[in-house]
Enzyme design. Structure first.
Site, short mmCIF file in Angstrom:
data_model
loop_
_atom_site.label_atom_id
_atom_site.label_comp_id
_atom_site.label_asym_id
_atom_site.label_seq_id
_atom_site.Cartn_x
_atom_site.Cartn_y
_atom_site.Cartn_z
N SER A 68 10.75 -7.36 -41.94
CA SER A 68 9.59 -7.50 -42.70
C SER A 68 9.75 -8.51 -43.98
O SER A 68 10.84 -8.64 -44.50
CB SER A 68 8.96 -6.38 -43.08
OG SER A 68 8.47 -5.45 -42.14
N1 SAH Z 1 10.65 -1.53 -41.25
C1 SAH Z 1 11.14 -2.93 -40.58
C2 SAH Z 1 10.03 -3.67 -39.85
C3 SAH Z 1 10.47 -3.82 -38.29
S1 SAH Z 1 9.44 -4.69 -37.26
C4 SAH Z 1 11.91 -3.33 -41.67
O1 SAH Z 1 12.35 -3.04 -42.71
O2 SAH Z 1 11.94 -4.84 -41.53
C5 SAH Z 1 8.58 -3.12 -36.83
C6 SAH Z 1 9.12 -2.35 -35.80
O3 SAH Z 1 8.24 -1.44 -35.25
C7 SAH Z 1 10.04 -2.78 -34.53
O4 SAH Z 1 11.26 -2.40 -34.55
C8 SAH Z 1 8.98 -2.05 -33.35
O5 SAH Z 1 10.05 -1.95 -32.18
C9 SAH Z 1 8.69 -0.75 -34.08
N2 SAH Z 1 7.55 -0.16 -33.35
C10 SAH Z 1 6.52 -0.72 -32.69
N3 SAH Z 1 5.72 0.06 -31.97
C11 SAH Z 1 6.42 1.50 -32.51
C12 SAH Z 1 5.87 2.87 -32.24
N4 SAH Z 1 4.77 3.14 -31.47
N5 SAH Z 1 7.09 3.88 -32.49
C13 SAH Z 1 7.90 3.39 -33.54
N6 SAH Z 1 8.52 2.21 -33.74
C14 SAH Z 1 7.54 1.31 -33.25
#
Ligand code: SAH
Length: 230
Positions: A68
């Site tokens: 993010s």
């Molecule tokens: N918190 C992260 C953001 C990652 S992007 C950071 O520090 O940058 C969002 C993430 O959400 C992805 O890795 C994706 O696989 C995950 N995601 C999407 N749907 C999800 C779900 N239902 N349960 C858990 N993770 C999920």
């Protein structure tokens, strides 16, 4: 000066200027700025992107997912800390949905006893654990599961942050929020989304506010166990 020391110093300078940037964009909670100042974002991304590690932007982490944008992470953390004046571990437990590479988990670990984080893509969950270990962070638990269903064993949290967008705040998450707790979740579709803040005032009294427009990857059902989804 050794090459490693010089690189570290360069990262430190780049991190300082990223923190100045997010501060100029409106983040004012010093606890939040300090957490960004000490968290090595370059350790959470692929080497190919390391020159951009401290730009205030999202970057690819594989599996069609992203790390993010720092400003957006800072904004969500500032919102859950608002009104809480404690310096050390202001919250007991935080639930994060969407661990990704673990960067936000690292930031959140500064503000609670323990971060509980759920990621649906198993290889990413494993990578996040390795990244957090290299960064020396220990107060977290990562599970591979569908986060829209909440933490797999029933538990309550002081704050919940979703890093993936859905068309509604998932009900199980509202249920797992403690009274006085705050939940932040991007709501909308792939093109139009806003952060939604939910505050649980009493067991049945919930306040819902629609805040800034954002851009997150979608929250998807089920889990992915293999390496094929690049
Ligand atoms: N918190 C992260 C953001 C990652 S992007 C950071 O520090 O940058 C969002 C993430 O959400 C992805 O890795 C994706 O696989 C995950 N995601 C999407 N749907 C999800 C779900 N239902 N349960 C858990 N993770 C999920």
């Amino acid at each position: 000066m050794s090459f490693e020391k010089k690189t570290d110093l360069n990262y430190q300078r780049a991190r300082q200027s990223m923190v100045e940037e997010i501060s100029s964009k409106g983040i004012s909670d010093l606890r939040v700025l300090e957490a960004f100042l000490k968290t090595p974002r370059h350790m959470f991304i692929d080497g190919a992107f390391s020159s951009r590690a401290y730009q205030d932007m999202s970057l690819p982490i594989g599996y069609h997912q992203t790390i993010s944008q720092p400003f957006v992470v800072a904004r969500m953390v500032e919102l859950i800390l608002k009104g809480n004046i404690f310096q050390k571990s202001p919250l007991g437990t935080i639930l994060e949905i969407g661990t990704g590479c673990g960067y936000q988990t690292a930031i959140l670990s500064n503000f609670c006893r323990k971060v509980f984080s759920i990621e649906r893509i198993s290889p990413l969950a494993e990578r996040a654990k390795a990244n957090l270990q290299s960064a020396g962070i220990k107060n977290y638990l990562i599970r591979c599961a569908d986060g829209s269903l909440g933490w797999p064993t029933f538990k309550k949290f002081d704050a919940i942050i979703c890093s993936a967008v859905s068309n509604n705040v998932p009900d199980p998450l509202i249920k797992q929020l403690n009274v006085s707790g705050k939940l932040i979740c991007p709501v909308g579709n792939e093109k139009n989304q806003n952060l939604v803040l939910i505050e649980k005032k009493e067991k049945k009294e919930i306040i819902r506010k629609v805040l800034d427009p954002v851009l997150f990857v979608p929250m998807l059902p089920g889990i992915v166990n293999d390496d094929k989804v690049k």
